[in-house]
Design a protein around this motif. Structure first.
Motif, PDB file in Angstrom:
ATOM      1  N   UNK A 130       0.841  -1.203   0.000  1.00  0.00           N
ATOM      2  CA  UNK A 130       0.000   0.000   0.000  1.00  0.00           C
ATOM      3  C   UNK A 130       0.876   1.254   0.000  1.00  0.00           C
ATOM      4  N   UNK A 131       1.912   1.238   0.825  1.00  0.00           N
ATOM      5  CA  UNK A 131       2.818   2.384   0.857  1.00  0.00           C
ATOM      6  C   UNK A 131       3.461   2.630  -0.508  1.00  0.00           C
ATOM      7  N   UNK A 183       7.821   9.710   4.176  1.00  0.00           N
ATOM      8  CA  UNK A 183       6.636   9.991   4.961  1.00  0.00           C
ATOM      9  C   UNK A 183       6.876  10.754   6.236  1.00  0.00           C
ATOM     10  N   UNK A 184       8.078  11.188   6.510  1.00  0.00           N
ATOM     11  CA  UNK A 184       8.283  12.017   7.701  1.00  0.00           C
ATOM     12  C   UNK A 184       9.447  12.970   7.444  1.00  0.00           C
ATOM     13  N   UNK A 211       8.485   8.924  14.680  1.00  0.00           N
ATOM     14  CA  UNK A 211       7.267   8.374  14.090  1.00  0.00           C
ATOM     15  C   UNK A 211       7.426   8.355  12.581  1.00  0.00           C
ATOM     16  N   UNK A 212       7.325   7.175  12.003  1.00  0.00           N
ATOM     17  CA  UNK A 212       7.602   7.056  10.580  1.00  0.00           C
ATOM     18  C   UNK A 212       6.312   6.824   9.817  1.00  0.00           C
ATOM     19  N   UNK A 213       5.486   7.812   9.830  1.00  0.00           N
ATOM     20  CA  UNK A 213       4.267   7.727   9.035  1.00  0.00           C
ATOM     21  C   UNK A 213       3.783   9.149   8.802  1.00  0.00           C
ATOM     22  N   UNK A 214       2.759   9.284   8.059  1.00  0.00           N
ATOM     23  CA  UNK A 214       2.159  10.593   7.800  1.00  0.00           C
ATOM     24  C   UNK A 214       0.696  10.371   7.487  1.00  0.00           C
ATOM     25  N   UNK A 237      -0.369   6.724   6.330  1.00  0.00           N
ATOM     26  CA  UNK A 237       0.477   6.187   5.271  1.00  0.00           C
ATOM     27  C   UNK A 237       0.860   4.745   5.583  1.00  0.00           C
TER      28      UNK A 237
END
Lengths: 621, 336
Positions: free
Chosen positions: A63-64, A578-579, B159-162, B336
């Protein structure tokens, strides 16, 4: 959830280790106490690493990958491929294929366009282009005959107020009902390979017309009228391939809908970013390059910009291939593969159409930092030779969106060097503000960094009485009058004051960091206000500029200092992993990423692939 | 889902506790009681840290956390950004170190001196206004040790997402409901006649509802780069409200149409208790479809008992609409 628990475990472990180290200092160290001791040596526990964290499942990872490269979750067939895999090795192969295929998909190009907008932040192309009507095209505006007229689909020159708002007597559209007006059939620049009919004056190919005062004037240069632009002399038409005209008119094209030039000029910087990524060009070309990408409307803009500045007409009007997408074979965007598609964003060295934007390479595409031009209005006489092209730093879109020199510098320092311009802390004292805000007063907190860069962005100005249009000051026929600031000349020079002459005189103070010119020189020759060469004894990012005129010198320092690399990898990482990376905790990682990025010739696609194949990309929930 | 909420709350508490770091109160070593008026102090863990803490009173306000040059945000920032960056400090060579030159008012770069205000650091030090002398700083640079060798790796605790951006979440809803992701027109998302539309959309057309559609897109946290507004970085109360309404509308339409992707294991007419097995299987199917994760039994129990069953009391369609909406609002869907 499995992952979250693992993450939590890591966080707990790290925190406990920290507590052991600092719980009972043997001698508390008071800041300023030279006899103070240290905490006990912390008990060493292995630092957790990203690899210690359980990765997300293959489903979540897939999905990512699809969100990253396609902007949406996987399709059903993509999920089925993963479901059909029977081992982790097979699942890994599915993931790898999704990454590899995704990076080759045109969707990746679209994602890079989106990344370009997010990174570069230039807004709508309005300043210097738009009042209550669009005049950014610097072209005579064309109306089109209705289907029920004698010349359905034919184009005519708008007659200013008459056709736009119904005021006046003669309308251009009357030609549509005349039995036999003058006509010319041409292959228009906006639709190569087709033909259109031009009516009346629009059909003229004359290179010279007559002003209202009876003086001869060169055709191909537009003048502002109410709501539209027109050729500046009677007898002038649309010229070769209707290159002096635009198929539409001010009130109807002043928006950002697809197919409008105003939107295209906003798109151009982001399209260049995507182009560099798609064609595996160094991302540093975004500031070092003497080239851009342009569809036919953007090309038309550059061509008119060239003529509008009074540059040699014959060569520009004689160019009959600039609008042909199938000539030259320049690399193009993947969404317009048809060789004849005028919408294709294809490479262009703007100097070909706007000679004032200097390639410094003989017109060949180049991002060679050895390109240089030493010229300044204090030591060199005559008109400026132009402005060395420096990617988005010299593009019309950002120059319009960031409309003055200091905002341009601030935005580009934020964008390309990840600088921020926050107000100074309230408890910090500064010396009293003096003549130079880069060296005194609270302003120096930001302007020490900003002003040496800002000086390079001052030449792009907007001049006009109704809708100002873009010019490069001191270039072509836009020479700064020597009597600009004579009080008696204020009215004759009103266009200059509309462009900001009062502001220049007030803010561009003699003998300052931004204007290192003496007061006597400025008074004797106002053209020296536009001193835009960073002196070589200035320091930017710890390096000395090489004396190149304009923003190109700043671009070179951005790249050679490593600032662009460190900033670009942070932005790419944030968008694709994503970060945001934390420069306070991850400076070493940022430097390592930047080094790898530079070693990979600053190619975005393989770098994104590397990030997506890293353990960090598999961390999350 | 409850487990996730509890875990996130615990994580937040731990992070808040850990953030106090070494800045706790000083304990009286003889009585074990806090000194009532003791200032908050930090303790040095290395020579470099001792220097950092002694420079900090003079330099920290401009170079603390969140600034362009956060040298004093932490020991790692101090070492990574300043001490072991040879543009500033050259170990063993104080005369070649720009940091010392700036402190002495002899900087050769953009900044001639530090601090920027009147007297440079060295002058202040001579007056006794600083916590460390220039001689001590020169001695420190002369004897500077090797870098600690911290691995150049990402922070494993970050934190490794969004959040999904507005465009991504719109596409995700369409795909989950069995529709192809489209450009401008989203039949399933046409809630109250205003399906969200990016104001920057390349498929803009002449539609007088566009401003309202753009407003819905903005409420979802979407950007308008034309207007120089950035995408929302986190889900906010506003965007969560917007996604709830959008999800309810889209799910209601999809369920009413009996979209086949929503009813693989159960039919829309199955009801509790006779149809429980089929309904559970369908819940598991939807969980996987929407969240791209296999559910646990507890996840299915929660969906069945807390979401579907109360809705089915009104009608099965309401129950499935509730399930669909709950899954779209799940963090696994929105992140994400």
């Amino acid at each position: 959830m499995r992952l979250l628990q693992s993450t939590l475990t890591v966080a707990v472990g790290a925190s406990l280790a920290f507590a052991v180290a600092c719980d009972e200092p043997t001698t508390p160290l008071r800041p300023g106490d030279p006899d103070a001791g240290m905490c006990e040596t912390p008990e060493t526990t292995p630092e957790p690493t990203v690899e210690d964290v359980a990765p997300v499942s293959h489903r979540r990872l897939l999905r990512r990958v699809h969100l990253t490269l396609h902007g949406r979750p996987p399709l059903d067939e993509d999920v089925s491929a993963l479901d059909d895999a029977t081992s982790d090795a097979e699942r890994e192969a599915v993931i790898e294929a999704a990454i590899a295929d995704g990076l080759e998909s045109p969707d990746f190009y679209d994602r890079m366009v989106d990344f370009g907008h997010w990174w570069l932040r230039n807004g709508a192309f309005v300043t210097g282009a738009q009042g209550d009507a669009y005049m950014g095209n610097m072209s005579a505006h064309l109306g089109r005959c209705a289907d029920d007229t004698a010349h359905p689909g034919a184009y005519f020159l708008l007659a200013s107020l008459v056709d736009e708002v119904g005021i006046g007597e003669r309308t251009g559209s009357q030609l549509c009902t005349e039995a036999s007006p003058t006509t010319r059939t041409v292959e228009p620049w906006w639709a190569p390979g087709t033909s259109v009919v031009l009516l009346g004056e629009a059909a003229s190919e004359a290179s010279q017309g007559t002003t209202r005062g009876g003086d001869p004037v060169a055709c191909g240069v537009a003048v502002e009228e109410y709501f539209n632009m027109q050729m500046q002399g009677a007898g002038c038409g649309c010229g070769p391939n209707a290159a002096w005209c635009y198929p539409g008119h001010g009130l109807h094209i002043g928006n950002d809908r697809p197919g409008t030039q105003r939107r295209d000029m906003w798109e151009e910087p982001a399209r260049l970013v995507a182009h560099l990524a798609w064609h595996d060009r160094p991302l540093s070309d975004v500031v070092l390059g003497n080239y851009t990408v342009a569809n036919n409307r953007v090309r038309a803009w550059y061509l008119r910009f060239g003529r509008q500045s009074g540059l040699p007409a014959a060569a520009l009007d004689g160019n009959d291939t600039w609008f042909r997408p199938d000539v030259g074979g320049e690399p193009r965007d993947p969404r317009h593969p048809d060789a004849a598609d005028p919408e294709a964003w294809r490479e262009l060295v703007p100097e070909e159409l706007a000679p004032q934007l200097l390639s410094l390479s003989g017109g060949v595409r180049s991002a060679d930092p050895a390109r240089t031009l030493a010229w300044n209005p204090v030591d060199d006489a005559g008109p400026a030779p132009g402005l060395p092209m420096a990617g988005v730093l010299t593009m019309p879109g950002p120059s319009s969106s960031f409309p003055r020199e200091r905002p341009r510098a601030a935005r580009f320092l934020e964008i390309f060097a990840c600088r921020s311009f926050d107000p100074p802390p309230p408890d910090v004292h500064f010396p009293p503000v003096g003549e130079d805000i880069a060296t005194s007063g609270q302003c120096m907190h930001c302007h020490t960094v900003m002003d040496p860069v800002a000086m390079t962005f001052r030449r792009w100005i907007f001049v006009g009485n109704y809708v100002p249009r873009p010019y490069l000051a001191g270039v072509g026929d836009l020479q700064i009058p020597t009597d600009l600031f004579e009080p008696s000349q204020r009215y004759p020079h009103r266009a200059w004051f509309g462009a900001g002459a009062d502001r220049w005189r007030q803010n561009w103070t003699a003998n300052t960091v931004m204007t290192p010119v003496s007061a006597e020189t400025l008074a004797a020759n106002p053209a020296t206000l536009f001193y835009d060469t960073i002196p070589t004894d200035y320091t930017i990012f710890g390096e000395h500029p090489d004396g190149t005129m304009g923003p190109l010198a700043f671009a070179k320092v951005l790249v050679s200092s490593g600032e662009l690399d460190r900033c670009a990898v942070r932005r790419i990482y944030e968008r694709f992993v994503g970060r945001p990376l934390d420069p306070e905790r991850e400076a070493g990682f940022i430097r390592a990423l930047a080094a790898r990025f530079a070693a990979g010739d600053r190619q975005v696609r393989p770098f994104v692939g590397e990030l997506m194949r890293s353990p960090e990309y598999r961390r999350g929930f | 889902m409850l487990r996730r909420e509890n875990a996130m709350a615990a994580c937040a508490a731990l992070l808040a506790w850990a953030a106090t770091g070494c800045s706790g109160e000083i304990t009286n070593p003889t009585r074990g009681e806090p000194r009532a008026a003791a200032p908050r102090l930090e303790c040095a863990v290395s020579d470099n840290d001792a220097i950092r803490l002694r420079l900090q009173p003079t330099c920290g306000s401009c170079h603390g956390a969140g600034t362009s040059h956060p040298f004093f945000a932490s020991l790692s920032a101090f070492e990574d950004l300043l001490v072991y960056d040879t543009r500033f400090v050259v170990g063993g060579a104080p005369d070649d170190s720009e940091l010392l030159r700036m402190l002495e008012g002899q900087g050769t770069g953009a900044y001639a001196q530090m601090p920027l205000d009147g007297a440079p650091f060295a002058t202040r030090a001579e007056r006794g206004e600083t916590a460390i002398t220039m001689a001590e700083l020169r001695d420190w640079v002369t004897n500077l040790g090797e870098a600690s060798g911290r691995p150049a790796v990402p922070d494993p605790a970050a934190a490794s997402t969004r959040r999904l951006d507005a465009g991504e979440v719109i596409a995700a809803i369409q795909l989950a409901l069995g529709a192809e992701p489209t450009g401008a027109h989203h039949p399933l998302l046409d809630v109250d006649g205003t399906p969200p539309l990016s104001p920057d959309s390349p498929t803009l057309d002449h539609d007088y509802r566009n401003p309202e559609r753009a407003q819905v897109y903005a409420m979802l946290g979407g950007a308008s780069y034309l207007a120089q507004t950035r995408p929302e970085e986190r889900w906010s109360p506003s965007s969560v409200t917007a996604i709830t309404q959008l999800a309810q509308g889209a799910c209601s339409r999809a369920v009413a149409r009996n979209n086949p992707q929503l009813f693989v294991e159960a039919s829309p007419s199955d009801t509790l208790p006779d149809g429980e097995a089929a309904i559970r299987a369908n819940l598991a199917r939807l969980y996987t479809r929407f969240l791209h994760e296999d559910p646990t039994d507890a996840d299915i129990d929660a969906l069945l008992n807390d979401v579907y069953a109360p809705g089915e009391a009104v009608s099965p369609r309401t129950g499935w609409t509730h399930v669909c909406t709950a899954l779209i609002r799940d963090p696994l869907f929105l992140m994400f």
